[in-house]
Design a protein around this motif. Structure first.
Motif, short mmCIF file in Angstrom:
data_model
loop_
_atom_site.label_atom_id
_atom_site.label_comp_id
_atom_site.label_asym_id
_atom_site.label_seq_id
_atom_site.Cartn_x
_atom_site.Cartn_y
_atom_site.Cartn_z
N GLN A 83 0.83 -1.19 0.00
CA GLN A 83 0.00 0.00 0.00
C GLN A 83 0.87 1.26 0.00
O GLN A 83 0.62 2.22 -0.74
CB GLN A 83 -0.88 -0.03 1.24
N MET B 254 1.18 4.19 -2.80
CA MET B 254 1.01 5.61 -2.49
C MET B 254 2.21 6.41 -2.98
O MET B 254 2.07 7.47 -3.59
CB MET B 254 0.82 5.78 -0.98
N ARG C 59 4.21 5.71 -5.36
CA ARG C 59 4.15 5.81 -6.82
C ARG C 59 3.16 6.89 -7.21
O ARG C 59 3.41 7.67 -8.11
CB ARG C 59 3.73 4.47 -7.42
N ALA C 60 2.00 6.93 -6.52
CA ALA C 60 0.95 7.89 -6.87
C ALA C 60 1.44 9.32 -6.66
O ALA C 60 1.21 10.18 -7.50
CB ALA C 60 -0.29 7.63 -6.04
N MET D 191 -0.25 0.08 -9.11
CA MET D 191 -0.43 1.18 -8.17
C MET D 191 -1.81 1.20 -7.53
O MET D 191 -1.95 1.30 -6.32
CB MET D 191 -0.26 2.45 -8.99
N LEU D 192 -2.82 1.10 -8.39
CA LEU D 192 -4.19 1.25 -7.87
C LEU D 192 -4.56 0.09 -6.96
O LEU D 192 -5.09 0.28 -5.87
CB LEU D 192 -5.17 1.31 -9.04
N ILE E 12 -2.82 0.51 -3.63
CA ILE E 12 -3.38 1.52 -2.73
C ILE E 12 -4.65 1.00 -2.07
O ILE E 12 -4.90 1.23 -0.89
CB ILE E 12 -3.71 2.82 -3.51
N LYS E 13 -5.43 0.26 -2.86
CA LYS E 13 -6.73 -0.19 -2.33
C LYS E 13 -6.58 -1.36 -1.38
O LYS E 13 -7.35 -1.50 -0.43
CB LYS E 13 -7.64 -0.57 -3.49
N LEU F 99 -3.34 8.10 -12.77
CA LEU F 99 -3.04 6.88 -12.01
C LEU F 99 -3.33 5.65 -12.84
O LEU F 99 -2.79 4.59 -12.59
CB LEU F 99 -3.87 6.84 -10.73
N ARG G 289 2.50 13.71 -11.89
CA ARG G 289 1.77 13.51 -10.63
C ARG G 289 2.51 14.19 -9.49
O ARG G 289 1.91 14.80 -8.61
CB ARG G 289 1.61 12.02 -10.33
#
Lengths: 846, 256
Positions: free
Chosen positions: A747, A751, A753-754, A839-840, A843-844, B67, B94
């Motif tokens: 996670q 984050m 990466r985001a 990434m997504l 994070i989730k 993203l 980003r």
């Protein structure tokens, strides 16, 4: 519970992989060792027992319990003995055996086989009555001093055939007999890569300085007479006082026992290293199961909540460990058998000839491999299993993922400090003791200290890793995060680094000790040696007196002295006497004199400090020496010199000693000085003077140093090779830890990466963390290794005056670099995985 | 879809999606998450994206925020077209132009509150604008908590750190993914208040995905998504009007 455990193993296949690999490697090492040593010793036993096929009873000269007893007594087996043996009832035949060392050179003048396995003997027989020990495949039996027969293996290797002239040497002078016959033999020595050259009996007796005598008489039994019966008959006829008799079966058994005992020491050594690798593996297993338990907190709490007892929870973890261990042990067994087979092939390939035989995989090997694999895994999983049992059922109800328990390290640190302190105290105390009595406390102390430091690693990790902060700062945020991540789970970091530490401690310690001892021996050789050259036999045997004579007559040689040895009896104890040239010795060897003068000649002798102390002598003391031939003489101590590992004992003039030597005068080495000093030209001249003999070594101080260095390099490289397995397992541990960390921090990585760290940055972060952990283990290991090297050196220094601690900075640098390489390699896969995380999803994911 | 600019607001778009489509899978199993969506997020405006589960509201945000990748159409942040950017350039975009607030706070447990706030600048290797940083910290009321680690902060405080982190690097646009989803109503209201203040007082642009009508009411504009399409838009929303609009989705869901 069984089903749960099995399901868990399958669910965590990927995460258990490194654990399985680590256990597998250890088990493979154990199996490989057992298979290899069993195979070799069974092959050797088989081939050597064949060598006794032609012997029913062997007669040898009367037993000599110790070398000292030889003084004043000697029984010989003569032709008369042979005749008597032949006429004993029940004897079919009796063969007189003469044996010794005989070096054979190949066509290029190089020695065939290594120095110690070049044997010579007698061919006892004629064309009409061949020697059935050595069936000829080509040519005829050797006759006279210009003929020789070679074993087929040696002839093939050196490229000789019947009619060729061979260069060989018994104890110095070069012989150039003609090959008249090629024979086959069951001799275990030849099967193991040695050479065997046969002369006729008279020539052999002369060459080996055994005029008219045999080393052994081999008697075969007539049909219907048992070996035991024949032995009794021989005992009666020859007298048990004069000779010893052994049945062929006895000899074969003795030989087999000797082989297996020499193999078993090799086996023990290999198993020690396998044990180290397995021990290192324990850290990885423990890490993995700790993580699995932590991740399953909720699940395990649920089990407890629905009624599982604590013991059942522990058992489910142990059961899981059992499955993992079993899988690893079975694969390890397979790989190990492969390694055993491969090692034999490898040794065959490198020229070390091993007799043929089937691959031996004994039931014992299989059982020990499986038991070791399973037990180690379960043992390592035991603590995590206990921790799992302590999870309260209420943890199942907590919505939030249970944070890893930040249990206080106070207890652990206190314990670690106490154990370490005890270890250091024991080691330090041991350094003040004398060599032998200090070994045990030092070993114990070293063990305690390693354990203590391991317990303390979580504490040590903070300051040591903080010290690396300035360097890491250069890598920006990735460096900072790597540093923080590496101290985040101090226990896990500690276990990972400790695994590496153990290997590096041993490697560094051995390197320090070996380097220091090597330089000490080197210094000894160089300091005590004033001679330009030292001449000796390559196989460590004595030189013929001809060598000294030849050298004396070589132009340019200004001083020589042989070194002959003979046992004697003084004040009831056995002392070795060294015969030297009293006129030249002080120019050839540098030996500081404690008291008196360094005078050797007539009845004046010099004695080293240790012997003098044992007997309470000082300059002027007199004593009576009983020589080897039974005569006695009153000798006077002219001076006491400081002995060392190379030269020590009672030194007297060779003209005083030599008349009393019974077995033919021979020098262990000849020291000489030349007018031109050492140079290639001088060496060439000496080599030529000695007939360019491959069996003779002519060495200057540099050559001796090189030889010593070579020996140590070989030994160290072997140890490095064996310890490499422990390092490889440690690398698996670092990979394991990083993979776990990446998994747990998905996670966070998502984050990062985001909000703007690119893939490269993530990779760098994981790599740096790996580097930090590995270097931490490396620094600890090298530090401990240096300490142990120093401490062991203190012990060695007590018995070796020239010993001084030498820190191999270059090597230590290499080891540190090795730790860094380990870090980078171990991070390859986890870093890639981290950088590729979606990434997504990351994070989730909760 | 065209929108009339509000009086007194600048007309420049901070982000814009044109004919944006996102398709998962192929053939029979194909799922259209976004179906040619066009939308504009103007500077200094607080937009909420709403819609029933599976409507594509999160996907829309992820695509616009760089993203996630999209199948066709175009997305611009300021003047930059995202479709042509490689991963590295996208990451940099980003980092420099966008701020994020996540439902699960997503702070680094090893860093202090202050270090978490300045993390995007540290990643970029930039020095933080001291004055601005102080303003932001003052605004979210964290001045006395800066040395604490996330584990020592309450959920509301953690999300305030996350808001400060998003604001600190002065991004062109901030995206929030259910920023109040894990908070109690009081903490949630605080965080939404900060976001609205940042728009009103600092001229920040904020886009937030939410399913909570009360949260949406803090926005200047709400857009409604259903089945991957924008189906409605509401200005100056209140919790009640949003709730009513959402109820119509439910009714439709039940009748269809």
């Amino acid at each position: 519970m069984l089903k749960t455990a099995l399901r868990n193993v399958f669910a965590h296949k990927a995460r258990l992989m490194m654990t399985v690999l680590a256990v597998m490697l250890g088990v493979a090492f154990v199996t490989g060792t057992l298979v290899f040593t069993n195979t070799i010793s069974s092959a050797l036993e088989k081939s050597s027992s064949k060598g006794f096929d032609h012997v029913d009873v062997a007669v040898t000269p009367g037993s000599t319990k110790s070398e000292g007893d030889r003084v004043g007594r000697s029984t010989k087996l003569t032709d008369a003995t042979l005749k008597k043996a032949r006429s004993v009832p029940g004897a079919a035949s009796a063969t007189g055996v003469v044996s010794g060392y005989a070096a054979v050179a190949d066509q290029d003048g190089k020695l065939v086989g290594n120095g110690f396995s070049t044997k010579g003997g007698n061919y006892s027989g004629t064309a009409a009555e061949p020697d059935d020990r050595y069936p000829l495949t080509d040519g005829a039996a050797p006759r006279g001093e210009h003929q020789v027969a070679l074993d087929a293996e040696t002839a093939k290797r050196a490229g000789y055939k019947v009619g060729d002239q061979v260069r060989m040497s018994i104890d110095g002078p070069v012989l150039t007999p003609t090959v008249t016959g090629i024979f086959t033999t069951d001799d275990g020595n030849v099967a193991a890569g040695g050479s065997l050259a046969l002369f006729d009996t008279a020539t052999a007796q002369q060459l080996f300085h055994k005029q008219g005598a045999y080393d052994e008489i081999d008697v075969t039994a007539a049909a219907g007479t048992s070996q035991e019966q024949l032995k009794r008959n021989l005992d009666k006829a020859l007298g048990t006082a004069a000779v010893d008799t052994d049945t062929g079966k006895q000899l074969a058994d003795d030989q087999a026992e000797m082989i297996s005992s020499s193999m078993s020491s090799m086996k023990t050594m290999l198993l020690v290293f396998a044990g180290i690798a397995l021990f290192v593996g324990i850290f990885i297993i423990a890490n993995t199961f700790t993580m699995l338990v932590a991740q399953r907190t909720k699940e395990l709490a649920l089990l407890r909540a629905v009624g599982a007892s604590r013991r059942q929870v522990t058992r489910s973890v142990l059961l899981e460990a059992f499955f993992v261990g079993a899988v690893a042990a079975v694969t390890g067994l397979g790989v190990g058998i492969g390694i055993g087979a491969g090692m034999r092939a490898l040794m065959d390939g490198t020229g070390a000839i091993i007799p043929d035989g089937p691959l031996v995989v004994s039931p014992g090997t299989v059982v020990s491999a499986l038991v070791v694999g399973v037990l180690i895994t379960m043992l390592a999983a035991w603590l995590p299993g206990r921790r799992a049992a302590k999870i309260p059922p209420v943890a199942a109800m907590n919505a939030v993922h249970a944070a890893p328990t930040a249990k206080s390290l106070v207890l652990r640190n206190t314990l670690g400090a106490l154990v370490s302190a005890a270890g250091v105290t024991a080691v330090l105390a041991a350094t003040t003791m004398s060599g032998d009595s200090g070994q045990l406390p030092m070993g114990l102390g070293a063990g305690l200290l390693v354990i203590g430091v391991f317990i303390l690693t979580p504490l040590l990790s903070r300051p040591l890793i903080a010290a690396a902060a300035p360097v890491l700062r250069a890598f920006g945020i990735a460096g900072k995060l790597a540093r923080l991540n590496s101290v985040r789970n101090p226990r896990r970091t500690a276990a990972t680094a400790s695994a590496l530490m153990i290997g590096l401690t041993l490697i560094t310690g051995l390197t320090v000790i070996a380097g220091s001892v090597q330089s000490a021996i080197d210094k000894m050789a160089a300091d005590s040696l004033k001679a330009d050259y030292v001449v000796s036999m390559a196989n460590g045997n004595a030189l013929s007196p001809d060598v000294l004579k030849t050298l004396d007559g070589t132009p340019g040689v200004t001083a020589t002295s042989g070194l002959s040895n003979s046992p004697s009896r003084i004040d009831g104890s056995t002392e070795y006497l060294t015969g030297v040239n009293g006129k030249t010795i002080s120019r050839l060897a540098e030996l500081p004199v404690d008291n008196g003068t360094f005078t050797v000649g007539g009845s004046d002798v010099v004695v080293d400090d240790k012997t003098a102390k044992d007997h309470g002598w000082k300059a002027g003391s007199a004593f009576t020496a009983h020589y080897e031939d039974g005569k006695e003489q009153r000798l006077t101590v002219a001076g006491v010199y400081e002995g060392n590992e190379m030269i020590r004992g009672i030194m007297l003039d060779s003209s005083t000693l030599n008349p009393h030597i019974t077995d033919g005068v021979s020098d262990m080495q000849v020291m000489l000085k030349t007018s031109g000093g050492t140079s290639d030209a001088t060496k060439d001249k000496l080599t030529k003077a000695l007939g360019e003999n491959p069996a003779v070594k002519i060495q200057d101080r540099q050559d001796i140093s090189n030889e010593i260095a070579q020996m140590f390099t070989l030994m160290l490289n072997m140890l490095y090779g064996l310890l490499a397995m422990a390092v490889i397992v440690a690398v698996l541990g670092v990979i394991n830890t990083l993979a776990m960390s990446v998994f747990e921090r998905q996670q966070e990585i998502g984050m990062l990466r985001a909000i703007g760290i690119d893939r490269k940055g993530i990779k760098r972060m994981v790599r740096l963390e790996s580097l930090v952990i590995s270097l931490f283990g490396g620094v600890l290991g090298i530090g401990l290794g240096v300490f142990f090297g120093w401490a062991a050196g203190q012990l060695i220094g007590n018995s070796m005056s020239t010993y001084a601690l030498i820190l191999p900075w270059g090597r230590m640098g290499i080891f540190l670099a090795l730790a860094a390489v380990v870090g980078i390699l171990a991070a390859l896969w986890p870093a890639r995985r981290a950088a590729r995380l979606n990434m997504l999803a990351a994070i989730k994911s909760e | 879809m065209t929108t009339t600019p509000l009086a007194g607001r600048t007309t420049t778009a901070a982000a814009r999606a044109t004919d944006l489509s996102k398709v998962y899978g192929q053939g029979e199993t194909q799922v259209v998450a976004l179906d040619r969506v066009s939308v504009e997020f103007r500077q200094a405006e607080f937009t909420a994206i709403m819609g029933p589960s599976g409507s594509g509201k999160s996907t829309l945000m992820h695509c616009v925020a760089g993203l996630d990748t999209f199948s066709s159409g175009s997305v611009r942040i300021g003047e930059t077209e995202l479709g042509s950017l490689k991963d590295k350039q996208l990451t940099r975009l980003r980092r420099d132009k966008i701020g994020f607030i996540f439902q699960a706070f997503n702070l680094l447990p090893t860093l202090t509150a202050l270090e978490n706030i300045t993390l995007p600048m540290d990643i970029a290797g930039r020095k933080a604008d001291k004055q601005w940083l102080e303003n932001v910290i003052q605004m979210v009321g964290l001045a006395d908590r800066l040395g604490h680690r996330p584990s020592q902060l309450s959920g509301g405080q953690q999300q305030r750190v996350a808001v400060a982190r998003a604001l600190a690097s002065k991004p062109d646009i901030i995206f929030g993914d259910e920023p109040t989803g894990n908070l109690d109503s009081r903490s949630g209201a605080e965080v939404l208040g900060f976001l609205r203040n940042s728009v009103r007082e600092l001229g920040q642009t904020v886009v937030m995905v939410t399913h909570d009508p009360v949260a949406a009411a803090y926005a200047d504009r709400v857009i409604f998504l259903a089945d991957g399409r924008i189906v409605d838009e509401m200005h100056a929303p209140t919790a009640d009007t949003v709730l009513d609009r959402m109820k119509r989705f439910d009714a439709k869901g039940r009748t269809s």
